[in-house]
Design a protein around this motif. Structure first.
Motif, PDB file in Angstrom:
ATOM      1  N   TRP A 149       0.863  -1.197   0.000  1.00  0.00           N
ATOM      2  CA  TRP A 149       0.000   0.000   0.000  1.00  0.00           C
ATOM      3  C   TRP A 149       0.878   1.218   0.000  1.00  0.00           C
ATOM      4  O   TRP A 149       2.103   1.103  -0.040  1.00  0.00           O
ATOM      5  CB  TRP A 149      -0.985  -0.023   1.171  1.00  0.00           C
ATOM      6  N   GLN A 150       0.280   2.397  -0.005  1.00  0.00           N
ATOM      7  CA  GLN A 150       1.008   3.663  -0.110  1.00  0.00           C
ATOM      8  C   GLN A 150       0.350   4.712   0.790  1.00  0.00           C
ATOM      9  O   GLN A 150      -0.798   4.535   1.194  1.00  0.00           O
ATOM     10  CB  GLN A 150       0.931   4.216  -1.537  1.00  0.00           C
ATOM     11  N   THR A 151       1.070   5.799   1.023  1.00  0.00           N
ATOM     12  CA  THR A 151       0.465   6.935   1.719  1.00  0.00           C
ATOM     13  C   THR A 151      -0.871   7.268   1.038  1.00  0.00           C
ATOM     14  O   THR A 151      -1.877   7.539   1.693  1.00  0.00           O
ATOM     15  CB  THR A 151       1.398   8.169   1.648  1.00  0.00           C
ATOM     16  N   GLU A 152      -0.853   7.222  -0.288  1.00  0.00           N
ATOM     17  CA  GLU A 152      -2.027   7.602  -1.070  1.00  0.00           C
ATOM     18  C   GLU A 152      -3.211   6.653  -0.873  1.00  0.00           C
ATOM     19  O   GLU A 152      -4.365   7.064  -0.945  1.00  0.00           O
ATOM     20  CB  GLU A 152      -1.682   7.604  -2.568  1.00  0.00           C
ATOM     21  N   THR A 153      -2.933   5.372  -0.677  1.00  0.00           N
ATOM     22  CA  THR A 153      -4.052   4.418  -0.568  1.00  0.00           C
ATOM     23  C   THR A 153      -4.622   4.412   0.840  1.00  0.00           C
ATOM     24  O   THR A 153      -5.709   3.869   1.043  1.00  0.00           O
ATOM     25  CB  THR A 153      -3.648   2.983  -0.970  1.00  0.00           C
ATOM     26  N   GLY A 189       9.303  -2.923  -7.617  1.00  0.00           N
ATOM     27  CA  GLY A 189       9.997  -1.647  -7.424  1.00  0.00           C
ATOM     28  C   GLY A 189       9.346  -0.535  -8.226  1.00  0.00           C
ATOM     29  O   GLY A 189       8.368  -0.750  -8.949  1.00  0.00           O
ATOM     30  N   ARG A 190       9.912   0.667  -8.084  1.00  0.00           N
ATOM     31  CA  ARG A 190       9.337   1.847  -8.728  1.00  0.00           C
ATOM     32  C   ARG A 190       9.496   1.758 -10.237  1.00  0.00           C
ATOM     33  O   ARG A 190      10.566   1.382 -10.725  1.00  0.00           O
ATOM     34  CB  ARG A 190      10.042   3.115  -8.264  1.00  0.00           C
ATOM     35  N   VAL A 191       8.486   2.212 -10.933  1.00  0.00           N
ATOM     36  CA  VAL A 191       8.584   2.285 -12.384  1.00  0.00           C
ATOM     37  C   VAL A 191       9.766   3.173 -12.775  1.00  0.00           C
ATOM     38  O   VAL A 191      10.499   2.878 -13.715  1.00  0.00           O
ATOM     39  CB  VAL A 191       7.257   2.813 -12.960  1.00  0.00           C
TER      40      VAL A 191
HETATM   41 MG    MG Z   1       5.080   7.056  -3.683  1.00  0.00          MG
END
Ligand code: MG
Ligand code: ATP
Length: 660
Positions: A413-417, A523-525
């Motif tokens: 998950w993320q801060t955003e989710t 990992g990050r795109v």
């Molecule tokens: Mg992020």
């Protein structure tokens, strides 16, 4: 990315849930079917786990995408849900927080205590002129008052913005200014690495440039002397003198609950806005489902800092809304010794432990003998969050912390989710080491290619979310355009051209589906490497390195290369006793290059491997690959303000020397 990610790693181990846990699990496989049958009805039932002052009229209003409204017309108070209702139900004497300071001082705080403290703080904030809708910045060590401050804001409808206590005055200034905070809540300091670490001087410096700040409220923790001005108030002279009576007012389901800045791993931090009803619904449900949290018997411990989203959702709002008992620890894991975490687990009888891969890999580096000195027999469930967990780190966690038998939930998950989105359910899922497995019930995650088409099993690409979810971010504070641009413009209706009419959330992470359709985060795109026309994920090469017995942790980047386009450059931290001097070091590097080639194929063989003592990490413990890329490509370093320890970069850069 011009083609889907090359799917290299082949991990076949799988571990079904312990029978006992499965038989008594809070959530069973039925939940998937229920959510599949009617997603909104499913979330409506989870919202029903909370106490609402006014029932909602509509579950989801998605008429103005990507701006969602959940539980429209509903009203509730978050602090009431986390505190009052447990006290009213006769559970006031139950321990909410077993707190332990780094020097070894302890406090036991019941739900009745926490309720009383929160009411006092709510009254004190009101006396300082804070009203619903105002922003309050919180810059605190890990003391119970940090949670109280958040809950007090929620109680009076003020929007909190917690800033991690390790950030500089400049970072704090930027965040206070961005949110125009009226009050700052802080402490004289906290304890880190065996000594007091001051916070108040940083606040003084920051606030000098923040005209919006009218008052600073200061908890006394270390007792060190601090400068004092007219706008400063001691917590013990205001909050602790305030009335313990406070009636919580209900707020709209979409009332802003908090702003939190992302950790800045890839870019300038974004002020993520979360609101009330949907956020609490999903944090509360996921605590119950993913951690199988049993408030009567469990002792839960999340080792995150309150300054990160994990601390918000899985120290404060999720566990407390479920009435759980938890441990909160102020300090670092190696103070005064490297067994501190395990000592805490044994002392409080921790049953559920939620921590980060960076810590697990650090523990691996310190050696197996340290956890072996402790019983750890009360543990029944382990969790991981923050980065992809390498299969070998997962196995180490299970073996050396989980007695070789405990389930591990790898939660993506993320801060955003706002809440956990992809994770095993501990009583249901047969987990694979290194895979976050399956979207939770009610969540529709997918992996898509460049065109936004769902990839078949076995394929790789971009992680997306296809349907709005209750705890989704509502916007980036003050910047709707950046919100749309960052998350909704890559695929679907928000993309230019023919994106269709479905709004698709772009998470920024690479992922693959294995042959069973299980999700692996890669990992990050932004970090994906393009080597001789193949997209290769940093995570897979790092996991291959960590699977070598001499490597505890690794970071991999793609550096410009005249022949391959990009070449793989790896930075590896050797395990505890490994000899890396002179020829032994050269030999290890050669072995590691061959090991990666053998594990993943010759295409993934690193051009260069550096043995390093540490890796650059954000203050939330995530590897900052963009800085390593700067080193590998001989550039001056980019923004290092969210770096945990900037001297690490000097060490690494000097070691690179004539390497190229
Ligand atoms: Mg992020
Ligand atoms: P910024 O967005 O500013 O670069 P950040 O993404 O590091 O910062 P967070 O919201 O704290 O800020 O981190 C979320 C990210 O962490 C995810 O997008 C993902 O890359 C990574 N992550 C979190 N949990 C997992 C997990 N279980 N497996 C793989 N990656 C994870």
């Amino acid at each position: 990315m011009s083609e889907a990610l090359a799917n290299l790693l082949n991990e076949t181990r799988q571990f079904p849930p312990p029978a006992e846990l499965a038989a008594d699990a809070n959530v069973t496989a039925e939940a998937y079917a229920e959510a599949e049958a009617d997603r909104l009805a499913f979330w409506e039932r989870q919202a029903g786990r909370l106490a609402w002052a006014r029932q909602w009229d509509q579950v989801l209003d998605w008429s103005n995408p990507p701006f969602a409204k959940w539980f429209v017309g509903g009203q509730l108070n978050v602090a009431y849900n986390c505190l009052d209702r447990h006290v009213e139900a006769g559970r006031g004497d139950k321990v909410a927080i077993h707190w332990e300071g780094e020097p070894g001082d302890t406090r036991t705080i019941t739900y009745a205590d926490l309720h009383r403290m929160t009411c006092q703080a709510a009254n004190a904030l009101t006396d300082l002129g804070v009203v619903a809708g105002d922003r309050v910045a919180i810059y605190m060590p890990m003391v119970p008052e940090a949670a109280v401050a958040m809950l007090a804001c929620a109680r009076i409808g003020a929007t909190h913005s917690v800033v991690f206590g390790g950030f500089s005055a400049e970072s704090l200034t930027n965040r206070i200014q961005d949110a125009s905070a009226k009050v700052v809540i802080t402490a004289d300091g906290g304890y880190r690495r065996g000594k007091p670490s001051a916070l108040k001087p940083t606040v003084d410096e920051a606030v000098a440039n923040c005209p919006s700040v009218e008052h600073v409220l200061v908890v006394r923790r270390t007792g060190e002397s601090v400068d004092w001005s007219q706008r400063d108030h001691w917590w013990h002279e205001t909050v602790e003198q305030a009335s313990t009576e406070h009636t919580a007012e209900a707020f709209d389901a979409e009332h802003p609950l908090f702003i939190l800045y992302t950790s800045g791993t890839t870019a300038r931090p974004k002020g993520i806005l979360h609101t009330t009803g949907g956020y609490l619904t999903q944090t509360s449900y996921t605590s119950h489902a993913v951690f199988d949290l049993k408030p009567e018997t469990d002792v839960y411990w999340c080792t995150a800092d309150i300054g990160w989203v994990t601390g918000h959702s899985y120290i404060v709002y999720g566990p407390l809304s479920n009435g759980a008992t938890q441990v909160m620890y102020e300090g670092t894991p190696d103070t005064p010794h490297k067994g501190r975490f395990w000592e805490i687990v044994d002392r409080y009888g921790v049953t559920i432990l939620y921590t980060a891969p960076t810590l697990i890999r650090t523990m691996m580096k310190w050696g197996d003998d340290i956890p072996a000195e402790y019983s750890l027999s009360t543990l029944r469930l382990l969790g991981s969050v923050g980065e992809p967990i390498n299969p070998e780190a997962w196995m180490w966690y299970r073996q050396h912390v989980g007695r070789g038998e405990l389930p591990i939930v790898d939660t993506w998950w993320q801060t955003e989710t706002g809440s956990i989105m992809i994770s095993p359910l501990p009583g249901v899922t047969a987990a694979k080491p290194g895979s976050a497995m399956t979207p939770l019930p009610g969540i529709s995650a997918d992996v898509v290619d460049d065109q936004g088409q769902s990839v078949p099993n076995g394929g790789g690409g971009y992680l997306v979310l296809r349907e709005p979810w209750p705890s989704m971010l509502r916007t980036i504070w003050g910047d709707d355009n950046r919100f749309i641009e960052t998350y909704w413009s890559r695929f679907g209706a928000g993309a230019s051209g023919t994106g269709g009419d479905e709004w698709i959330y772009f998470a920024g992470d690479g992922a693959k589906k294995d042959d069973d359709g299980h999700v692996w985060l890669l990992g990050r795109v932004d970090d994906v490497m393009l080597v001789s026309g193949h997209n290769i994920s940093t995570t897979e090469v790092e996991s291959a390195l960590v699977s070598h017995p001499s490597v505890a942790e690794a970071a991999v980047v793609g550096a410009t290369d005249p022949t391959a386009g990009q070449a793989i450059v790896a930075f590896a931290i050797p395990r505890g006793s490994t000899d890396i001097s002179g020829e032994a070091g050269e030999q290890l590097i050669a072995d590691l290059r061959n090991h990666v080639a053998k594990t993943l194929g010759p295409i993934a063989k690193p051009r260069q491997i550096m043995l390093v003592p540490e890796l650059p990490k954000t203050r939330s413990g995530k590897i900052m690959r963009r800085l390593l890329r700067d080193v590998a490509e001989n550039r001056s370093l980019g923004d290092v303000t969210t770096l945990q320890d900037s001297s690490v970069m000097e060490l690494i850069a000097s070691g690179m020397g004539g390497g190229k």
